[in-house]
Write a protein that holds these residues in place. Structure first.
Motif, PDB file in Angstrom:
ATOM      1  N   UNK A 190       0.825  -1.196   0.000  1.00  0.00           N
ATOM      2  CA  UNK A 190       0.000   0.000   0.000  1.00  0.00           C
ATOM      3  C   UNK A 190       0.870   1.262   0.000  1.00  0.00           C
ATOM      4  N   UNK A 215      -7.307  -5.994  -7.631  1.00  0.00           N
ATOM      5  CA  UNK A 215      -7.535  -5.022  -6.564  1.00  0.00           C
ATOM      6  C   UNK A 215      -6.440  -3.949  -6.540  1.00  0.00           C
ATOM      7  N   UNK A 219      -7.240  -0.018  -6.981  1.00  0.00           N
ATOM      8  CA  UNK A 219      -6.750   0.961  -6.020  1.00  0.00           C
ATOM      9  C   UNK A 219      -6.045   2.130  -6.700  1.00  0.00           C
ATOM     10  N   UNK A 260     -12.740  -7.987   0.620  1.00  0.00           N
ATOM     11  CA  UNK A 260     -12.831  -7.821   2.066  1.00  0.00           C
ATOM     12  C   UNK A 260     -14.004  -6.936   2.475  1.00  0.00           C
TER      13      UNK A 260
ATOM     14  N   UNK B 203      -5.455 -16.430 -10.215  1.00  0.00           N
ATOM     15  CA  UNK B 203      -6.703 -16.050  -9.560  1.00  0.00           C
ATOM     16  C   UNK B 203      -7.878 -16.924  -9.972  1.00  0.00           C
ATOM     17  N   UNK B 232      -8.025 -11.348   3.071  1.00  0.00           N
ATOM     18  CA  UNK B 232      -9.220 -11.674   2.287  1.00  0.00           C
ATOM     19  C   UNK B 232      -9.343 -13.189   2.111  1.00  0.00           C
ATOM     20  N   UNK B 272      -6.826  -2.008   6.868  1.00  0.00           N
ATOM     21  CA  UNK B 272      -6.936  -0.830   5.998  1.00  0.00           C
ATOM     22  C   UNK B 272      -6.091  -0.973   4.736  1.00  0.00           C
ATOM     23  N   UNK B 273      -5.029  -1.782   4.815  1.00  0.00           N
ATOM     24  CA  UNK B 273      -4.099  -1.879   3.686  1.00  0.00           C
ATOM     25  C   UNK B 273      -4.563  -2.832   2.595  1.00  0.00           C
ATOM     26  N   UNK B 274      -5.527  -3.690   2.904  1.00  0.00           N
ATOM     27  CA  UNK B 274      -5.939  -4.690   1.913  1.00  0.00           C
ATOM     28  C   UNK B 274      -6.721  -4.011   0.794  1.00  0.00           C
ATOM     29  N   UNK B 275      -6.229  -4.071  -0.442  1.00  0.00           N
ATOM     30  CA  UNK B 275      -6.987  -3.454  -1.531  1.00  0.00           C
ATOM     31  C   UNK B 275      -8.184  -4.327  -1.894  1.00  0.00           C
ATOM     32  N   UNK B 276      -9.231  -3.707  -2.378  1.00  0.00           N
ATOM     33  CA  UNK B 276     -10.413  -4.467  -2.779  1.00  0.00           C
ATOM     34  C   UNK B 276     -10.635  -4.270  -4.274  1.00  0.00           C
ATOM     35  N   UNK B 277     -11.289  -5.248  -4.922  1.00  0.00           N
ATOM     36  CA  UNK B 277     -11.364  -5.192  -6.384  1.00  0.00           C
ATOM     37  C   UNK B 277     -12.436  -4.253  -6.943  1.00  0.00           C
ATOM     38  N   UNK B 278     -12.733  -3.163  -6.284  1.00  0.00           N
ATOM     39  CA  UNK B 278     -13.587  -2.178  -6.928  1.00  0.00           C
ATOM     40  C   UNK B 278     -13.087  -0.778  -6.603  1.00  0.00           C
ATOM     41  N   UNK B 279     -13.423   0.178  -7.470  1.00  0.00           N
ATOM     42  CA  UNK B 279     -12.774   1.488  -7.373  1.00  0.00           C
ATOM     43  C   UNK B 279     -13.167   2.292  -6.122  1.00  0.00           C
ATOM     44  N   UNK B 280     -14.340   2.030  -5.542  1.00  0.00           N
ATOM     45  CA  UNK B 280     -14.737   2.802  -4.375  1.00  0.00           C
ATOM     46  C   UNK B 280     -14.010   2.277  -3.148  1.00  0.00           C
ATOM     47  N   UNK B 281     -12.876   2.826  -2.830  1.00  0.00           N
ATOM     48  CA  UNK B 281     -12.164   2.398  -1.638  1.00  0.00           C
ATOM     49  C   UNK B 281     -11.343   3.542  -1.073  1.00  0.00           C
ATOM     50  N   UNK B 282     -11.052   3.405   0.210  1.00  0.00           N
ATOM     51  CA  UNK B 282     -10.352   4.479   0.903  1.00  0.00           C
ATOM     52  C   UNK B 282      -8.901   4.587   0.436  1.00  0.00           C
ATOM     53  N   UNK B 283      -8.466   5.821   0.228  1.00  0.00           N
ATOM     54  CA  UNK B 283      -7.059   6.048  -0.072  1.00  0.00           C
ATOM     55  C   UNK B 283      -6.388   6.794   1.080  1.00  0.00           C
TER      56      UNK B 283
END
Lengths: 338, 336
Positions: A190, A215, A219, A260, B203, B232, B272-283
């Motif tokens: 990250x 993912x 990101x 997640x 995957x 995940x 918090x560091x785990x990325x998720x496979x959709x664009x709406x996520x916290x940066x």
């Protein structure tokens, strides 16, 4: 077209292994808009690393170009002499290889390795090189006092930062990063992605990020290019492609990914495995694994067609995408496709 | 596949595995170099770990590389001996197990390895690889073919005739990982340790192996440890998660609670560091300071304190003990 830093058209790269000819990249077409991060995704063997290497024209001996164009700022890289191509490397196009651990020479200090680029390629003198090296270390978040250290004195994440510093050394326009965070732990991953993104925005860089992890693309990338068995099957803005995919492979890839944030659902594998590229099937290469394949799919080769604003997909059934998406969301659709 | 999930939970939980204050210290470098530096160079790979596993429980061992999770897994299978502390399997100390008791344990506790491309002997056919554990366990020859066929069925490699005479290089990664699982299951173990079993797979294939893992675990009522750095994935297969940092447990509790409401500062950063496979996520910036943990020279007191945004005086002096909060145990001075 002028707002693209790179246009790849019909690129073909073949590996000759004994008498076998493996068409690792077979008619790959995509654009990289200026100042954007583009994720090049696909599974192992889909040709994403071969494309990345082809763009620098530094390839394995067994690999050869069979056709296509790679227009960098309007100039076809395939038409350049080796000497001219060499001038572009580092200065205009920089490459961050798959494993930063292996890209750094263990017997030289980092400063020495930076100097090689800054002095020999960039034509700086020692003082200028030192100042630039310190600036680069600052940019990637490493204490410049560590310039004199050897690679083994850095952690994996730090070495990846050093590799980014090296790539940035001569202010390139395009950076190609091959799986830059794959071997790293999530927290470090990250932090590296954040560094890469902020540098990209600040310096107006264009970046190609090769990865198998959608993912990571979600990101950090503005756009996504999905490859399967040597071909581009879909490309477009990340948000659109991930939320409104048109190609069944993209839909399947998305289903197979643990999320997640979502409530618990069953992950759905794509049955089977990619085709043997020394003898690829006729028609659509995904057809043997595709739950939506029909008779024409095994004979007719789908081409990339526009399905939205700057969004293309190569599937014979693009017109039915909405319906296929609904079916693709159901696990049983993907069971027993083979 | 999901219907079998409830099966694993049995009535009165009795620990299958009890880990009691385990430590594993490795001496690194040459003894001469150590003597010249006049301090011992010891890596405390595991430094005071306690937990129990109940029958039928699946527990994720989560942490970054170097946190000690793989060492922990190896000690649970008696592939490594702890420097201090005890591991009990159904009440018996692994350290004193020998002869027939140890042989029995070797059959009942199995490892599913990380890299299917390396876990099988390339010169053995699949049939030979499958036969090896049976012959080691003195299973009668007449019985073996039947056992092999059953194990192959279990991992959905139907028509074993098609696979058994092949060599590993003639199979795909997903198929090989199924064989690796079949081999681990062929002696009908009750306890398995899976060390990053899908990290080498693509995957699209990974999901199939994870589903298979859930299915066999539930059908066989296995007690399982799933070692991974990927929350995940752990969430997908384990109802409970133990988070490790630099050889210690920082948090232990139900996976869903940990994902939705991490308590330990390290777990918070990890989630918090785990990325998720959709664009709406916290940066948003991670709530942890950059820096790599150094196992040779960990900080005093709490091991996270040099990276923790909440660290205070006490963290440098005192090692945090487990504090029980509901179903969870958190090792942090913020909570005790």
């Amino acid at each position: 077209m002028s707002d693209n830093i790179l246009c790849v058209k019909g690129l073909k790269v073949t590996y000759s292994v004994g008498t076998a000819r493996i068409r690792a990249v077979d008619d790959a077409t995509f654009d990289i808009p200026k100042g954007s991060i583009v994720g090049l995704v696909g599974e192992s063997g889909c040709g994403k690393t071969t494309v990345a290497r082809a763009l620098t024209r530094v390839m394995a001996k067994a690999a050869g170009f069979e056709g296509g164009e790679m227009l960098f700022d309007g100039v076809d890289l395939l038409g350049l002499s080796e000497a001219d191509m060499n001038k572009l490397r580092w200065r205009d196009i920089a490459f961050i290889p798959q494993s930063a651990m292996n890209s750094l020479d263990p017997v030289y200090t980092i400063e020495k390795q930076l100097n090689e680029v800054l002095i020999q390629r960039g034509g700086m003198n020692r003082r200028e090189a030192r100042a630039r090296a310190e600036e680069l270390f600052d940019m990637v978040g490493i204490d410049p006092r560590r310039l004199g250290d050897y690679p083994h004195q850095f952690s994996g994440g730090m070495r990846q930062r050093v590799a980014i510093a090296l790539a940035l050394a001569l202010n390139p326009k395009l950076i190609i990063a091959d799986e830059p965070v794959t071997a790293l732990d999530v927290i470090v991953q990250r932090q590296i992605l954040d560094t890469l993104k902020s540098l990209q925005e600040r310096l107006g860089l264009s970046v190609i990020l090769v990865t198998h992890d959608i993912s990571v693309v979600a990101y950090v990338c503005d756009r996504i290019v999905v490859m399967y068995a040597g071909r581009v099957v879909e490309s477009g803005d990340t948000e659109t492609v991930l939320t409104q995919p048109f190609h069944p492979y993209t839909m399947g890839l998305y289903n197979a990914f643990p999320d997640l944030q979502s409530s618990e659902g069953l992950l759905t594998p794509i049955e089977g495995h990619p085709p043997d590229l020394s003898d690829p099937p006729d028609g659509c290469r995904f057809a043997p694994r595709c739950p939506f394949a029909q008779t024409p799919c095994s004979t007719q080769n789908p081409t990339l067609v526009e399905v939205g604003s700057r969004h293309v997909s190569a599937c014979l059934r693009v017109d039915e995408a909405q319906q296929l998406r609904e079916q693709a969301a159901q696990t049983q659709t993907w069971m027993g496709a083979i | 596949m999901t219907s079998a999930q409830g099966k694993a939970v049995t009535s009165t939980p009795s620990p299958v595995i009890a880990v009691e204050d385990i430590r594993k210290h490795f001496a690194v470098g040459s003894p001469i170099a150590a003597a010249m530096r006049r301090k011992s160079v010891v890596v405390k790979a595991i430094d005071g770990v306690n937990f129990t596993l109940n029958k039928g429980e699946s527990v994720g061992l989560l942490g970054e590389s170097g946190c000690g999770k793989t060492t922990m897994g190896r000690m649970l299978l008696k592939l490594d001996e702890p420097s201090e502390g005890r591991i009990l399997f159904e009440g018996d100390d692994l350290a004193t197990m020998q002869g027939p008791a140890l042989r029995a344990y070797r059959a009942r506790a199995q490892m599913i390895f990380q890299n299917p491309f390396e876990a099988l002997n390339p010169r053995f056919t699949i049939a030979q690889s499958m036969d090896e554990p049976l012959s080691n366990a003195n299973i009668a020859k007449a019985e073996r073919a039947d056992r092999i066929r059953k194990a192959m069925d279990l991992v959905h490699l139907p028509d074993p005739a098609q696979f058994l005479e092949r060599y590993p290089h003639q199979m795909s990664g997903g198929q090989l990982q199924r064989v690796v699982m079949a081999r681990a299951l062929i002696l009908e173990p009750t306890f398995v340790v899976a060390d990053e079993p899908v990290s080498m797979l693509d995957v699209s294939v990974r999901a199939g192996i994870l589903n298979l893992f859930r299915e066999v675990r539930d059908n066989m009522g296995l007690t399982a440890i799933y070692i991974s750095h990927d929350l995940a994935l752990v969430r997908y297969v384990c109802e409970r998660t133990i988070v490790m940092y630099l050889g210690c447990i920082v948090e232990d509790g139900p996976t869903e609670e940990i994902v939705k409401n991490p308590m330990h500062p390290y777990t918070k950063a990890l989630v918090a560091a785990v990325p998720v496979p959709h664009p709406a996520q916290s940066h948003a910036p991670l709530p942890i300071k950059a820096g790599a943990p150094d196992a040779r020279n960990p900080p005093s007191g709490c091991r996270l304190r040099d990276r923790c945004p909440h660290a205070f005086d006490r963290c440098a002096i005192e090692e945090p003990k487990a504090t029980r909060i509901g179903a969870r145990k958190v090792h942090c001075h913020l909570f005790d």
